[in-house]
Design a protein around this motif. Sequence first.
Motif, mmCIF file in Angstrom:
data_model
loop_
_atom_site.group_PDB
_atom_site.id
_atom_site.type_symbol
_atom_site.label_atom_id
_atom_site.label_comp_id
_atom_site.label_asym_id
_atom_site.label_seq_id
_atom_site.Cartn_x
_atom_site.Cartn_y
_atom_site.Cartn_z
ATOM 1 N N GLY A 110 9.454 93.106 100.473
ATOM 2 C CA GLY A 110 10.643 92.945 99.634
ATOM 3 C C GLY A 110 10.611 93.855 98.420
ATOM 4 N N ALA A 111 9.460 93.887 97.755
ATOM 5 C CA ALA A 111 9.306 94.727 96.560
ATOM 6 C C ALA A 111 9.396 96.200 96.942
ATOM 7 N N ARG A 112 8.784 96.557 98.066
ATOM 8 C CA ARG A 112 8.784 97.953 98.528
ATOM 9 C C ARG A 112 10.206 98.455 98.760
ATOM 10 N N SER A 113 11.008 97.650 99.474
ATOM 11 C CA SER A 113 12.381 98.068 99.789
ATOM 12 C C SER A 113 13.221 98.195 98.518
ATOM 13 N N ARG A 114 13.001 97.294 97.557
ATOM 14 C CA ARG A 114 13.780 97.334 96.306
ATOM 15 C C ARG A 114 13.411 98.528 95.433
ATOM 16 N N ILE A 115 12.125 98.857 95.369
ATOM 17 C CA ILE A 115 11.679 100.009 94.566
ATOM 18 C C ILE A 115 12.247 101.304 95.159
ATOM 19 N N ILE A 116 12.151 101.442 96.473
ATOM 20 C CA ILE A 116 12.627 102.656 97.136
ATOM 21 C C ILE A 116 14.151 102.765 97.061
ATOM 22 N N LYS A 117 14.835 101.614 97.192
ATOM 23 C CA LYS A 117 16.297 101.597 97.113
ATOM 24 C C LYS A 117 16.783 102.039 95.725
ATOM 25 N N ALA A 118 16.002 101.693 94.698
ATOM 26 C CA ALA A 118 16.359 102.061 93.319
ATOM 27 C C ALA A 118 16.010 103.520 93.006
ATOM 28 N N GLY A 119 15.481 104.234 94.010
ATOM 29 C CA GLY A 119 15.130 105.645 93.794
ATOM 30 C C GLY A 119 13.732 105.819 93.249
ATOM 31 N N GLY A 120 12.932 104.768 93.323
ATOM 32 C CA GLY A 120 11.557 104.835 92.824
ATOM 33 C C GLY A 120 10.604 105.407 93.858
ATOM 34 N N GLU A 121 9.307 105.343 93.529
ATOM 35 C CA GLU A 121 8.297 105.923 94.410
ATOM 36 C C GLU A 121 7.058 105.031 94.403
ATOM 37 N N ILE A 122 6.447 104.865 95.580
ATOM 38 C CA ILE A 122 5.223 104.073 95.690
ATOM 39 C C ILE A 122 4.132 104.980 96.251
ATOM 40 N N ILE A 123 3.019 105.071 95.542
ATOM 41 C CA ILE A 123 1.905 105.885 96.036
ATOM 42 C C ILE A 123 0.634 105.038 96.121
ATOM 43 N N THR A 124 -0.343 105.539 96.865
ATOM 44 C CA THR A 124 -1.621 104.843 97.008
ATOM 45 C C THR A 124 -2.627 105.438 96.024
ATOM 46 N N PHE A 125 -3.798 104.799 95.933
ATOM 47 C CA PHE A 125 -4.789 105.246 94.947
ATOM 48 C C PHE A 125 -5.402 106.606 95.284
ATOM 49 N N ASP A 126 -5.489 106.941 96.582
ATOM 50 C CA ASP A 126 -6.023 108.266 96.927
ATOM 51 C C ASP A 126 -5.022 109.363 96.558
ATOM 52 N N GLN A 127 -3.718 109.057 96.681
ATOM 53 C CA GLN A 127 -2.692 110.015 96.240
ATOM 54 C C GLN A 127 -2.714 110.166 94.717
ATOM 55 N N LEU A 128 -2.948 109.033 94.034
ATOM 56 C CA LEU A 128 -3.023 109.058 92.561
ATOM 57 C C LEU A 128 -4.193 109.920 92.093
ATOM 58 N N ALA A 129 -5.323 109.820 92.824
ATOM 59 C CA ALA A 129 -6.509 110.592 92.455
ATOM 60 C C ALA A 129 -6.239 112.097 92.530
#
Length: 190
Positions: A110-129
């Motif tokens: 639910g949170a994932r779909s709402r963040i992406i729908k709002a134009g946001g971005e979700i990354i993992t810790f290896d991508q953050l590194a």
Amino acid sequence: LNMGIDINHKNDRKVRRTEPKSEDVYLRLLVKLYRFLARRTNARFNKVVLRRLFMSRINRPPMSLSRLGKNMAKAGRDGKTAVVVGTITDDVRLFNCPKLKVCALRVTDGARSRIIKAGGEIITFDQLALRSPKGQNCVLIQACRSHREAVKHFGKAPGVPGSHAKPYVRAKGRKFEKARGRRAGRAYKV
């Protein structure tokens, strides 16, 4: 004859985690990565992330979208990445989800779909590194540990003067712990 000093060994054991209890291979890989970064960079950010990766679930409470949005709306935080070593959950009470850049161990559907729908971005810790190895433009956020249901029952026994502990009651009806000490009409009210 010189007598030796018997050293007290009762405080020798260091009680802190040096690795996670979990056998999850992906978590173990993240630990490997952040162990390296904590050692090879001078950024405290990596040391904190590593320590939080070791933590138990109780010490990694879930973070709701609304609280995350409120935290990221503070001055000087726009355009920065919110870093949560834990789970991000949806909040149905939040009407409009803000645009967020988020890094987390886990994000619910639910949170994932709402963040992406709002134009946001979700990354993992290896991508953050890869993006910010020293935690540049990142905001480390934790949820509140004391908001667990179990914590409400801690402290002085319920009914004792000065106690705010929640009693373990079978039901919340008229017949259950609602008489003496609970209302003024029955002797006294605590």
